[in-house]
Design an enzyme around this catalytic site. Structure first.
Site, mmCIF file in Angstrom:
data_model
loop_
_atom_site.group_PDB
_atom_site.id
_atom_site.type_symbol
_atom_site.label_atom_id
_atom_site.label_comp_id
_atom_site.label_asym_id
_atom_site.label_seq_id
_atom_site.Cartn_x
_atom_site.Cartn_y
_atom_site.Cartn_z
ATOM 1 N N LYS A 260 0.860 -1.186 0.000
ATOM 2 C CA LYS A 260 0.000 0.000 0.000
ATOM 3 C C LYS A 260 0.895 1.234 0.000
ATOM 4 O O LYS A 260 1.411 1.645 1.042
ATOM 5 C CB LYS A 260 -0.873 0.009 1.264
ATOM 6 C CG LYS A 260 -2.021 0.983 1.168
ATOM 7 C CD LYS A 260 -2.357 1.659 2.487
ATOM 8 C CE LYS A 260 -1.599 2.943 2.680
ATOM 9 N NZ LYS A 260 -1.759 3.977 1.650
ATOM 10 N N GLY B 179 6.780 5.510 7.870
ATOM 11 C CA GLY B 179 5.915 6.677 8.009
ATOM 12 C C GLY B 179 6.088 7.326 9.360
ATOM 13 O O GLY B 179 7.157 7.229 9.987
ATOM 14 N N THR C 287 1.366 6.836 13.222
ATOM 15 C CA THR C 287 0.754 5.792 12.398
ATOM 16 C C THR C 287 1.440 4.447 12.650
ATOM 17 O O THR C 287 0.776 3.402 12.685
ATOM 18 C CB THR C 287 0.814 6.176 10.899
ATOM 19 O OG1 THR C 287 0.250 7.477 10.746
ATOM 20 C CG2 THR C 287 0.033 5.212 10.048
ATOM 21 N N GLY C 288 2.751 4.482 12.834
ATOM 22 C CA GLY C 288 3.479 3.252 13.148
ATOM 23 C C GLY C 288 2.944 2.591 14.416
ATOM 24 O O GLY C 288 2.798 1.362 14.490
ATOM 25 N N GLU D 177 9.808 1.715 10.279
ATOM 26 C CA GLU D 177 10.845 2.689 9.927
ATOM 27 C C GLU D 177 10.193 4.057 10.110
ATOM 28 O O GLU D 177 9.421 4.492 9.264
ATOM 29 C CB GLU D 177 11.261 2.437 8.481
ATOM 30 C CG GLU D 177 12.717 2.679 8.233
ATOM 31 C CD GLU D 177 12.999 4.144 8.064
ATOM 32 O OE1 GLU D 177 13.260 4.808 9.107
ATOM 33 O OE2 GLU D 177 12.945 4.635 6.941
ATOM 34 N N CYS E 91 13.832 10.674 6.657
ATOM 35 C CA CYS E 91 13.820 10.274 8.066
ATOM 36 C C CYS E 91 15.172 10.487 8.728
ATOM 37 O O CYS E 91 15.248 10.815 9.896
ATOM 38 C CB CYS E 91 13.393 8.819 8.175
ATOM 39 S SG CYS E 91 14.343 7.733 7.109
ATOM 40 N N GLU F 144 10.054 16.106 14.653
ATOM 41 C CA GLU F 144 10.473 15.913 13.264
ATOM 42 C C GLU F 144 9.693 16.892 12.383
ATOM 43 O O GLU F 144 8.470 16.819 12.295
ATOM 44 C CB GLU F 144 10.192 14.478 12.820
ATOM 45 C CG GLU F 144 10.674 14.221 11.410
ATOM 46 C CD GLU F 144 10.464 12.785 10.959
ATOM 47 O OE1 GLU F 144 9.338 12.281 11.070
ATOM 48 O OE2 GLU F 144 11.442 12.184 10.480
HETATM 49 P P1 NDP Z 1 1.712 8.560 7.617
HETATM 50 O O1 NDP Z 1 2.460 7.858 8.689
HETATM 51 O O2 NDP Z 1 0.332 8.995 7.893
HETATM 52 O O3 NDP Z 1 1.626 7.621 6.305
HETATM 53 C C1 NDP Z 1 2.536 6.590 5.993
HETATM 54 C C2 NDP Z 1 1.795 5.442 5.311
HETATM 55 O O4 NDP Z 1 0.838 4.886 6.226
HETATM 56 C C3 NDP Z 1 0.990 5.867 4.085
HETATM 57 O O5 NDP Z 1 1.006 4.838 3.128
HETATM 58 C C4 NDP Z 1 -0.396 6.051 4.660
HETATM 59 O O6 NDP Z 1 -1.427 5.971 3.710
HETATM 60 C C5 NDP Z 1 -0.468 4.901 5.637
HETATM 61 N N1 NDP Z 1 -1.461 5.047 6.704
HETATM 62 C C6 NDP Z 1 -2.115 6.169 7.100
HETATM 63 N N2 NDP Z 1 -2.898 5.904 8.169
HETATM 64 C C7 NDP Z 1 -2.746 4.580 8.431
HETATM 65 C C8 NDP Z 1 -3.286 3.701 9.418
HETATM 66 N N3 NDP Z 1 -4.133 4.128 10.360
HETATM 67 N N4 NDP Z 1 -2.904 2.408 9.403
HETATM 68 C C9 NDP Z 1 -2.036 1.948 8.486
HETATM 69 N N5 NDP Z 1 -1.499 2.727 7.525
HETATM 70 C C10 NDP Z 1 -1.835 4.031 7.493
HETATM 71 O O7 NDP Z 1 2.623 9.767 7.126
HETATM 72 P P2 NDP Z 1 2.230 11.075 6.295
HETATM 73 O O8 NDP Z 1 2.478 10.774 4.860
HETATM 74 O O9 NDP Z 1 0.871 11.572 6.634
HETATM 75 O O10 NDP Z 1 3.335 12.104 6.848
HETATM 76 C C11 NDP Z 1 3.171 12.697 8.123
HETATM 77 C C12 NDP Z 1 4.509 12.824 8.854
HETATM 78 O O11 NDP Z 1 5.087 11.536 9.031
HETATM 79 C C13 NDP Z 1 5.587 13.601 8.110
HETATM 80 O O12 NDP Z 1 5.459 14.964 8.311
HETATM 81 C C14 NDP Z 1 6.850 13.042 8.718
HETATM 82 O O13 NDP Z 1 7.138 13.670 9.937
HETATM 83 C C15 NDP Z 1 6.494 11.582 8.989
HETATM 84 N N6 NDP Z 1 6.983 10.693 7.913
HETATM 85 C C16 NDP Z 1 8.121 9.998 8.126
HETATM 86 C C17 NDP Z 1 8.630 9.220 7.115
HETATM 87 C C18 NDP Z 1 9.910 8.476 7.271
HETATM 88 O O14 NDP Z 1 10.626 8.275 6.304
HETATM 89 N N7 NDP Z 1 10.211 8.007 8.448
HETATM 90 C C19 NDP Z 1 7.978 9.104 5.800
HETATM 91 C C20 NDP Z 1 6.758 9.856 5.708
HETATM 92 C C21 NDP Z 1 6.292 10.614 6.739
HETATM 93 P P3 NDP Z 1 -2.018 7.289 2.993
HETATM 94 O O15 NDP Z 1 -0.886 7.943 2.290
HETATM 95 O O16 NDP Z 1 -3.020 6.752 2.034
HETATM 96 O O17 NDP Z 1 -2.599 8.154 4.080
#
Ligand code: NDP
Length: 478
Positions: A175, A231, A235-236, A253, A287, A380
């Protein structure tokens, strides 16, 4: 320019969805592509397909040579289609094309690396404890793996999970983020061209509201054995809670707030140039960004001047242009979030350079005299914002670096290997850079976090082990 349309990828074929959504470029707002808005039923169909492919299909018991061939052929196809893949990233995420091409190349290398490891998987035998018995330790695929990925590395972030999963013999559901789903769809098609059997890799795209539904379905499904997530920490944590139902294996991660530490005996010009790229690469949306600069007081003024000079060399512009080093932030929402931190910085610290913004762009921004306990230094930001925190002693620097909920990466710049090693050992993070930052070119080394930066590792042998179970066999010799 044509606008590509993507369906779901189920059972090795494009599968239309009842509802679709659009993704627009964060650079100029043009339509970048339309995608299937998959929901709960599609998620269940994807899991069912991967489950059947694992339980009844040829992949988990395929000879290592077959996995090697598919992975190397996919690497070749990625390279042959580098422009197409890079264009997807440019249009959907605003990533500068030079970085996008670099990401395709790194993804191809990752596939080749795990193709090699697929040939090298071996168990071991134990015979010393009881001469009348023989013990075997086998490595088996963990089962169905679900990959939930982010938009900041929309190809490599998937490949670094998928390649070891396939090398281990797992089947997969994926996903991608709704903000940049295209590269994962192209990858699915290329894997099909490379000969991957149907059902071994399935992709469900969906827009934001449905994304959580699909992600939660994957995380909670009893038919999924392992989840690999990239992410936000929040959400993690939701993924981890949902995964508890069948005690599935979880790799997370998550974020970081990494400290890049500069001592007076460092090669200062090099350190300053790299300190800028450490927090501006991918417009700070990474990240392991070096988003806290711990700067020794003795070189404070000199080093800040170098930072200003190198920040001024960044080229913000059209991500399709080869000269552009920084594209826009991924979305209006992310842009507003980062602007909120700029306001905070202006109120609490001293603005050294940057602070401007237009469209979804944010200039490389440096704040000095930041209090390490402030939100600016603890949260972050995921944008090109650097917090400079002065220090005097090595012990103080290590304590400041460790005063964070995160523990993903860090850097130390010094001419003394003694200092470097003491700091490397003292800082509690999954990765440390000595006299470099993301620039040593050792991208097959394990990557992952201590503390709230996550659990599990990607890349390297450790990345493969994440997708393997150990089975022990005890044989009584008669
Ligand atoms: P999220 O953690 O919301 O999204 C990451 C992934 O999880 C996406 O594929 C998202 O889907 C999916 N997701 C969303 N909600 C759920 C859930 N309840 N259960 C399972 N999967 C879910 O990150 P965002 O893209 O909203 O970014 C927000 C913040 O997260 C950033 O500002 C940053 O601080 C951090 N981040 C960190 C990353 C890293 O590399 N460590 C990468 C991205 C973000 P969908 O896109 O469809 O919502």
């Amino acid at each position: 320019m044509t606008t590509p349309q993507f369906d779901l990828w189920l059972d090795g074929a494009n599968t239309p969805a009842a509802v679709r959504f659009e993704r627009h470029s964060p650079f100029d707002g043009t339509l970048a592509g339309t995608f299937a808005d998959g929901g709960e039923q599609d998620a269940a169909a994807a899991v069912g397909s991967a489950r059947r492919a694992f339980d009844d299909g040829p992949w988990p018991s395929s000879p290592a040579r077959r996995r090697f061939e598919i992975l190397t052929e996919t690497a070749r196809l990625l390279t042959a289609n580098a422009d197409l893949l890079a264009e997807r990233m440019v249009r959907e995420s605003g990533k500068p094309v030079t970085l996008a091409l670099g990401e395709v190349a790194a993804s191809a290398r990752c596939l080749e690396y795990y193709a090699g490891l697929a040939l090298a998987v071996e168990g071991s035998a134990v015979s010393e404890r009881n001469p009348g018995a023989l013990g075997l330790i086998l490595r088996e695929p963990v089962g169905v793996a679900a990959l939930i990925t982010a938009w900041n590395f929309p190809l490599l972030g998937v490949v670094c999970k998928l390649a070891p999963a396939l090398a281990a013999g797992c089947t997969v559901v994926a996903k991608p983020s709704h903000l940049c789903p295209g590269p994962t769809m192209l990858l699915a098609q290329l894997l099909g061209t490379a000969g991957l059997p149907g059902g071994v890799f399935n992709v469900v795209t969906s827009q934001r509201e449905q994304g959580a539904v699909v992600g939660q379905h994957f995380a909670s499904s009893r038919a999924v054995d392992k989840i690999a997530f990239t992410g936000s920490t929040a959400t993690g944590q939701a993924v981890m809670r949902a995964a508890a139902g069948n005690a599935k294996r979880v790799a997370l991660e998550l974020g970081g707030k990494s400290a890049n530490i500069v001592f007076p005996d460092a090669p200062l010009a090099d350190a300053a140039r790299t300190a800028i790229s450490a927090f501006t690469f991918n417009s700070g949306q990474q990240c392991s960004a070096g988003s806290r600069l711990l700067l020794h007081r003795d070189i404070h003024d000199e080093f800040l001047a170098l930072l200003v000079e190198h920040a001024g060399k960044q080229v913000l512009g059209d991500p399709a242009e080869a000269a552009t080093t920084m594209g826009p932030l991924i979305s209006r929402r992310q842009h507003e979030r980062v602007l909120g931190y700029l306001d905070l910085g202006r109120a609490e610290a001293k603005l050294v350079t940057g602070g401007g913004s237009h469209g979804n762009f944010v200039e490389p921004t440096v704040f000095d005299g930041v209090d390490n306990s402030s939100r600016l230094a603890q949260e972050e930001i995921f944008g090109p914002v650097l917090s400079v925190i002065p220090f005097t002693t090595e012990q103080e620097a290590v304590a400041l670096a460790n005063d964070s909920a995160y523990g993903l990466a860090g850097g130390v710049w010094t001419g003394s290997m003694d200092t470097a090693f003491r700091v490397v050992r003292g800082v509690r993070t999954g990765k440390m850079f000595v006299n470099c930052y993301n620039t040593a070119g050792l991208d097959d080394m394990p990557h992952g976090g201590y503390k709230e930066s996550g659990t599990g590792r990607e890349f390297g042998h450790a990345g493969l082990e994440e997708f393997q179970e150990l089975k022990t066999v005890q044989i009584l010799l008669r």
